[in-house]
Design a protein around this motif. Structure first.
Motif, PDB file in Angstrom:
ATOM      1  N   GLY A 103       2.642   3.013  -3.002  1.00 10.63           N
ATOM      2  CA  GLY A 103       3.196   4.323  -3.321  1.00 10.63           C
ATOM      3  C   GLY A 103       2.842   5.427  -2.344  1.00 10.63           C
ATOM      4  O   GLY A 103       3.201   6.578  -2.553  1.00 10.63           O
ATOM      5  N   THR A 104       2.146   5.081  -1.258  1.00 15.92           N
ATOM      6  CA  THR A 104       1.819   6.073  -0.231  1.00 15.92           C
ATOM      7  C   THR A 104       2.856   5.999   0.882  1.00 15.92           C
ATOM      8  O   THR A 104       3.627   5.026   0.965  1.00 15.92           O
ATOM      9  CB  THR A 104       0.425   5.813   0.374  1.00 15.92           C
ATOM     10  N   ASP A 105       2.872   6.977   1.745  1.00 20.07           N
ATOM     11  CA  ASP A 105       3.799   6.948   2.876  1.00 20.07           C
ATOM     12  C   ASP A 105       3.576   5.712   3.737  1.00 20.07           C
ATOM     13  O   ASP A 105       4.531   5.037   4.125  1.00 20.07           O
ATOM     14  CB  ASP A 105       3.654   8.219   3.729  1.00 20.07           C
ATOM     15  N   LYS A 106       2.306   5.401   4.021  1.00 24.93           N
ATOM     16  CA  LYS A 106       2.033   4.230   4.866  1.00 24.93           C
ATOM     17  C   LYS A 106       2.401   2.929   4.153  1.00 24.93           C
ATOM     18  O   LYS A 106       2.893   1.999   4.780  1.00 24.93           O
ATOM     19  CB  LYS A 106       0.592   4.220   5.366  1.00 24.93           C
ATOM     20  N   GLY A 107       2.209   2.873   2.835  1.00 18.45           N
ATOM     21  CA  GLY A 107       2.602   1.688   2.072  1.00 18.45           C
ATOM     22  C   GLY A 107       4.107   1.521   2.002  1.00 18.45           C
ATOM     23  O   GLY A 107       4.633   0.411   2.146  1.00 18.45           O
ATOM     24  N   ASP A 108       4.816   2.638   1.797  1.00 22.56           N
ATOM     25  CA  ASP A 108       6.287   2.595   1.758  1.00 22.56           C
ATOM     26  C   ASP A 108       6.849   2.135   3.100  1.00 22.56           C
ATOM     27  O   ASP A 108       7.786   1.340   3.149  1.00 22.56           O
ATOM     28  CB  ASP A 108       6.862   3.964   1.387  1.00 22.56           C
ATOM     29  N   LYS A 109       6.251   2.624   4.196  1.00 23.16           N
ATOM     30  CA  LYS A 109       6.705   2.211   5.533  1.00 23.16           C
ATOM     31  C   LYS A 109       6.432   0.725   5.757  1.00 23.16           C
ATOM     32  O   LYS A 109       7.277  -0.003   6.276  1.00 23.16           O
ATOM     33  CB  LYS A 109       6.033   3.041   6.618  1.00 23.16           C
ATOM     34  N   LEU A 110       5.252   0.276   5.342  1.00 23.69           N
ATOM     35  CA  LEU A 110       4.900  -1.138   5.469  1.00 23.69           C
ATOM     36  C   LEU A 110       5.908  -2.003   4.726  1.00 23.69           C
ATOM     37  O   LEU A 110       6.413  -2.994   5.269  1.00 23.69           O
ATOM     38  CB  LEU A 110       3.484  -1.367   4.917  1.00 23.69           C
ATOM     39  N   GLU A 111       6.240  -1.615   3.494  1.00 21.05           N
ATOM     40  CA  GLU A 111       7.196  -2.379   2.692  1.00 21.05           C
ATOM     41  C   GLU A 111       8.573  -2.400   3.350  1.00 21.05           C
ATOM     42  O   GLU A 111       9.220  -3.455   3.408  1.00 21.05           O
ATOM     43  CB  GLU A 111       7.283  -1.799   1.288  1.00 21.05           C
ATOM     44  N   ALA A 112       9.036  -1.267   3.854  1.00 18.88           N
ATOM     45  CA  ALA A 112      10.355  -1.202   4.500  1.00 18.88           C
ATOM     46  C   ALA A 112      10.373  -2.039   5.779  1.00 18.88           C
ATOM     47  O   ALA A 112      11.324  -2.799   6.018  1.00 18.88           O
ATOM     48  CB  ALA A 112      10.715   0.248   4.808  1.00 18.88           C
ATOM     49  N   ASP A 113       9.335  -1.916   6.590  1.00 17.99           N
ATOM     50  CA  ASP A 113       9.262  -2.673   7.848  1.00 17.99           C
ATOM     51  C   ASP A 113       9.305  -4.177   7.578  1.00 17.99           C
ATOM     52  O   ASP A 113      10.034  -4.927   8.233  1.00 17.99           O
ATOM     53  CB  ASP A 113       7.987  -2.337   8.625  1.00 17.99           C
ATOM     54  N   PHE A 114       8.523  -4.618   6.604  1.00 18.45           N
ATOM     55  CA  PHE A 114       8.444  -6.056   6.345  1.00 18.45           C
ATOM     56  C   PHE A 114       9.631  -6.585   5.558  1.00 18.45           C
ATOM     57  O   PHE A 114      10.011  -7.745   5.718  1.00 18.45           O
ATOM     58  CB  PHE A 114       7.102  -6.424   5.720  1.00 18.45           C
ATOM     59  N   ALA A 116      12.577  -5.861   6.181  1.00 19.37           N
ATOM     60  CA  ALA A 116      13.577  -6.111   7.223  1.00 19.37           C
ATOM     61  C   ALA A 116      13.436  -7.494   7.858  1.00 19.37           C
ATOM     62  O   ALA A 116      14.406  -8.023   8.403  1.00 19.37           O
ATOM     63  CB  ALA A 116      13.494  -5.025   8.300  1.00 19.37           C
ATOM     64  N   VAL A 117      12.230  -8.091   7.777  1.00 20.37           N
ATOM     65  CA  VAL A 117      12.026  -9.432   8.356  1.00 20.37           C
ATOM     66  C   VAL A 117      11.734 -10.474   7.275  1.00 20.37           C
ATOM     67  O   VAL A 117      11.326 -11.597   7.585  1.00 20.37           O
ATOM     68  CB  VAL A 117      10.916  -9.424   9.440  1.00 20.37           C
ATOM     69  N   GLY A 118      11.938 -10.103   6.003  1.00 22.76           N
ATOM     70  CA  GLY A 118      11.785 -11.063   4.914  1.00 22.76           C
ATOM     71  C   GLY A 118      10.355 -11.378   4.522  1.00 22.76           C
ATOM     72  O   GLY A 118      10.088 -12.438   3.952  1.00 22.76           O
ATOM     73  N   VAL A 119       9.438 -10.462   4.804  1.00 23.58           N
ATOM     74  CA  VAL A 119       8.032 -10.672   4.461  1.00 23.58           C
ATOM     75  C   VAL A 119       7.691  -9.854   3.222  1.00 23.58           C
ATOM     76  O   VAL A 119       8.002  -8.663   3.145  1.00 23.58           O
ATOM     77  CB  VAL A 119       7.114 -10.281   5.644  1.00 23.58           C
ATOM     78  N   GLU A 120       7.047 -10.491   2.265  1.00 29.86           N
ATOM     79  CA  GLU A 120       6.611  -9.821   1.039  1.00 29.86           C
ATOM     80  C   GLU A 120       5.342  -9.018   1.308  1.00 29.86           C
ATOM     81  O   GLU A 120       4.489  -9.440   2.094  1.00 29.86           O
ATOM     82  CB  GLU A 120       6.324 -10.878  -0.034  1.00 29.86           C
ATOM     83  N   VAL A 121       5.209  -7.871   0.660  1.00 28.52           N
ATOM     84  CA  VAL A 121       3.964  -7.120   0.662  1.00 28.52           C
ATOM     85  C   VAL A 121       3.345  -7.309  -0.719  1.00 28.52           C
ATOM     86  O   VAL A 121       3.967  -6.984  -1.731  1.00 28.52           O
ATOM     87  CB  VAL A 121       4.182  -5.620   0.951  1.00 28.52           C
ATOM     88  N   ALA A 122       2.151  -7.874  -0.753  1.00 32.35           N
ATOM     89  CA  ALA A 122       1.440  -8.093  -2.010  1.00 32.35           C
ATOM     90  C   ALA A 122       0.230  -7.166  -2.041  1.00 32.35           C
ATOM     91  O   ALA A 122      -0.427  -6.956  -1.023  1.00 32.35           O
ATOM     92  CB  ALA A 122       0.991  -9.550  -2.113  1.00 32.35           C
TER      93      ALA A 122
END
Length: 149
Positions: A103-114, A116-122
């Motif tokens: 829910g942070t800016d850096k977390g949201d960016k991480l989720e969006a970036d990954f 795009a390449v099909g990687v889950e953020v857990a």
């Protein structure tokens, strides 16, 4: 030579300075998301850049400590500023972070970036009672002769 990777590959990046139970919890709990766990140990230069300080424990020793943890299949140096660059090197399926990122800016960016390449953020629960930052503060207080509260 890196061990053979079978099944789902997870990546758990961190500085892992002043190794403590929170770090152990990350590795233990990360296994629920993957069959092969790679720990990305952030280099001194990247730690300085992102955290504003150099780790107490040298990189070679942090790599050795992290690599000796039974839940970790591989320990690698993370020496690039963007996690996607590590994905390009390692091709993991899931990246594992503390829920203090959710829910942070850096977390949201991480989720969006990954995404795009099909990687889950857990996300894993952040260990509140222990952190390397807190341990550094306590050590500095002792060195400065200040009372511990």
């Amino acid at each position: 030579m890196a061990p053979a990777r079978t099944g789902r590959v997870g990546y758990a990046p961190g500085v892992y300075d002043l190794f403590h139970v929170g770090h152990l919890n990350i590795f233990r709990e990360s296994r629920q998301f993957c069959d092969h766990l790679i720990a990305g140990v952030v280099s001194d230069e990247m730690a300085q850049r992102t955290k504003g300080g150099t780790p107490v424990i040298p990189l070679a020793e942090r790599l050795e400590i992290v690599g000796a943890v039974r839940y970790v299949d591989e320990a690698v140096v993370e020496d690039v500023p963007h996690k996607l660059e590590m994905w390009e090197r390692l091709k993991f399926d899931v990246i594992i972070k503390g829920d203090d990122w959710r829910g942070t800016d850096k977390g949201d960016k991480l989720e969006a970036d990954f995404a795009a390449v099909g990687v889950e953020v857990a996300y894993l629960p952040y260990t509140q009672r222990t952190s390397s930052s807190f341990l550094r503060e306590v050590l500095q207080a002792v060195l400065d002769g200040r009372p511990l509260t």
